[in-house]
Design a protein around this motif. Structure first.
Motif, short mmCIF file in Angstrom:
data_model
loop_
_atom_site.label_atom_id
_atom_site.label_comp_id
_atom_site.label_asym_id
_atom_site.label_seq_id
_atom_site.Cartn_x
_atom_site.Cartn_y
_atom_site.Cartn_z
N SER A 1 0.82 -1.23 0.00
CA SER A 1 0.00 0.00 0.00
C SER A 1 0.85 1.27 0.00
N ASP B 1 -1.78 -4.63 -3.34
CA ASP B 1 -2.52 -4.39 -2.10
C ASP B 1 -3.85 -3.70 -2.41
N ALA B 2 -4.91 -4.19 -1.78
CA ALA B 2 -6.26 -3.66 -2.05
C ALA B 2 -6.35 -2.15 -1.80
N ALA B 3 -5.55 -1.67 -0.84
CA ALA B 3 -5.63 -0.25 -0.46
C ALA B 3 -5.28 0.68 -1.62
N VAL C 1 -5.38 -9.17 -6.43
CA VAL C 1 -5.49 -8.11 -5.43
C VAL C 1 -5.59 -8.79 -4.07
N VAL C 2 -4.72 -8.39 -3.14
CA VAL C 2 -4.72 -9.01 -1.80
C VAL C 2 -5.10 -7.97 -0.76
N ASP C 3 -5.75 -8.44 0.31
CA ASP C 3 -6.29 -7.51 1.31
C ASP C 3 -5.21 -6.71 2.04
N ASP C 4 -4.10 -7.38 2.34
CA ASP C 4 -3.07 -6.73 3.14
C ASP C 4 -1.81 -7.60 3.11
N ALA D 1 -2.34 -11.31 3.80
CA ALA D 1 -2.89 -12.04 2.65
C ALA D 1 -1.81 -12.26 1.59
#
Lengths: 391, 391
Positions: free
Chosen positions: B214, B245-247, B295-298, B301
């Motif tokens: 992120s 990162d999803a962010a 795409v990964v949450d964090d 992940a």
């Protein structure tokens, strides 16, 4: 990922817990001793199996000693800054999951746990069925202690020992177990290494030679041979064959034979008056108060004999001649090659490692006494600032 | 037992001999090329197999470069003087006999010979049947050169490649061969590791990830991902999966997709507009101008994904956040873990080793690029003056 402080605290807590549970451990051990005695086990093996309050003290002290050793994890082995500014560090990391397959002594259960924990590894332990009650109680105490320390209790697990199925499962758990270390007799080690698909580290079989060179100080030769044979005949660094240079055989052989016999050592060989030697005498470890003796023509013949029968554990020369010492140490292929010293020194504690998990007789990964660093791998950590590689 | 000077002289003589025999080598190579073309081999594989005068020059230069590297044999890794006066040195020694099983490129034949010779090892080479004529001529030249240098010509031997029997014999020659290193595709490596009784070192399979954190600089992420994917797609340090990162996905994904597509990279994944991804896309190396994108949450992940699908070769994070960089390098378990750098740097020459025999993806003995020291074992040399061990 644990810090050194967390690991050391857990080791001290485990030592405390073992002392606090001494009665329960001794009760469990008594059940093993009774079963072994009922099965007709001989007294020397019973003694290996036996725990006492003093031995539990010793086991607990061993854990505190491991707590005092340097943490191998995180040690930077090598590093450099490349011309493009990339910063490289090769850092020690745990191997992951260690498997141990071992024989009678229940202290190995706790020693392996301690060394594995300090090096950041999980330990899967498969002890002897003869020590099943003792090992179960020891591991119960250790797991409870891990849980109380907030660590995963599965970091130490005892495998069932009532049949060979657990050994087979352990040594074939490729991808789940990172290394298996067998500790015990040659039969156990051979079986593990032969059937394993997991990487293994061969330990301990030592068909050890002392070569008394033509330029040897015979007084020194006598004390080294006696110490290497009689200090503890049953351990792997004990000398099993004595090679005497033909140039000094007339004086050296009678003197060494006399000294050995006075120490109740039976000497096997081809000379008159010895117990006649067979191929077995040259090839195998006695691990008793027996030794084989051969007169060899010269250093070439001594090294040929060692190449043929040695197991790559420890080989020693006794000589006052510098060139002979250099040639012997360069040419002999073994984990430890000694000049004018007892082979009994091949040992992790003697080498200053503080503790050892075994003595590797293989060439890959670790050779000789294995301490904490030998229970680690490494990874390269590379820090950059956006570097890309030119085509 | 050879001195560094003797080994270096033999390496230079081998380089000279290869240049002097270039015509014969090219003739042999033409026979391989003709046979491969007749068998319908595709052009990219033909190119791997092809030798030219310029490539023979490069191979010879490689031998001279190895001659210029530090000799690992005899290096003192550790040492100490014990309280009793015993002097300990842990010294690098050759492993003994190296086996190599490898695919098309005939240059590997000479590279392996050179690295083995410099590290004091004998080399048993089992190349591809498609390169049989080339390898036979190269090894003939090398053996002639060894003999002319007064060295044992059997220090390099080519195994027959017309069937798998020679591979089986090599990898099961326990006690005769000290280590086997397979170099090639995943199928070859798996087969060797599975069936070997000789110790092996797994090399090269790289399902490599880049995690765009992120706090990544997106310009840096773009240049690193493009470089790691497009510089040489067919090599093992190429990135195969991009984790965003999803962010920052809303801005990062379109930008990275655009850059990848402009470089003719096909992107696989679960997002709209991508080639739909299957389990295969996450698990396997493309080794082509393809990449999987998730795409990964964090960070958790991202690391879970890497733990599940990674092969322990090279993993990278792009981030400007120090704590994130530290956490990623500590938690990710791979031979090389990079921060803000192209994964293409995982390479022995790039790391400054001068040459490499492969990239180990296992944890035992060697991990990451393997240079000359990784082709050695050690032995403990102990000098005393009559020391015996107290009871």
């Amino acid at each position: 990922m644990l810090t050194t402080a967390e690991k050391n605290a857990a080791l001290h807590a485990a030592a405390d817990a073992l002392l606090a549970s001494a009665d329960a451990i001794l009760t469990a051990n008594a059940a093993d001793i009774d079963a072994a005695r009922a099965a007709g086990t001989e007294e020397s093996l019973l003694d290996r199996l036996r725990l006492t309050a003093a031995r539990i003290d010793g086991i607990a002290s061993g854990l505190r000693q491991v707590a005092g050793l340097a943490d191998p994890v995180g040690e930077v082995v090598r590093g450099s800054t490349l011309p493009n500014g990339l910063q490289l560090r090769q850092v020690r990391v745990p191997l992951g999951v260690l498997g141990m397959v071992y024989e009678a002594r229940p202290n190995v259960t706790v020693d392996a746990f301690g060394l594995a924990l300090k090096s950041g590894n999980a330990a899967l332990l498969r002890g002897s069925s003869s020590a099943a009650h003792s090992n179960a109680e020891l591991v119960r105490v250790l797991r409870e202690c891990l849980a109380a320390s907030g660590l995963p209790e599965d970091a130490v697990q005892l495998l069932p020992s009532h049949d060979r199925a657990s050994v087979t499962a352990l040594i074939q758990a490729r991808g789940l177990v990172d290394v298996v270390i067998p500790r015990g007799g040659a039969g156990l080690i051979d079986a593990v290494v032969r059937d394993a698909t997991v990487p293994t580290i061969e330990t301990g079989v030592g068909n050890v030679h002392v070569y008394v060179h033509s330029a040897a100080d015979l007084g020194m030769a006598e004390s080294i041979v006696l110490n290497a044979k009689t200090r503890r005949p049953s351990v792997c660094n004990t000398v099993e064959t004595l090679l005497v240079d033909a140039a000094i055989a007339d004086t050296a052989v009678p003197r060494l034979l006399d000294a050995l016999r006075r120490s109740d050592v039976t000497v096997h060989g081809d000379l008159d008056g010895l117990v006649p030697a067979t191929e077995e005498d040259w090839a195998n470890e006695y691990l008793t108060l027996d030794i084989a003796l051969a007169v060899v023509d010269d250093m070439d013949a001594a090294i040929d004999h060692i190449d043929r029968y040695g197991t790559g554990h420890t080989e020693a020369i006794v000589t006052s001649d510098l060139a002979a010492a250099q040639e012997f140490t360069a040419r002999v292929d073994a984990a430890a090659v000694m000049v004018n010293a007892s082979t009994g020194f091949t040992d992790g504690e003697q080498f200053g490692f503080g503790a050892e998990i075994g003595i590797s007789t293989q060439k890959l990964h670790a050779r000789g006494p294995m301490g904490l660093p030998e229970l680690t791998s490494t990874k390269w950590i590379v820090w950059g600032s956006g570097q890309t590689r030119p085509a």
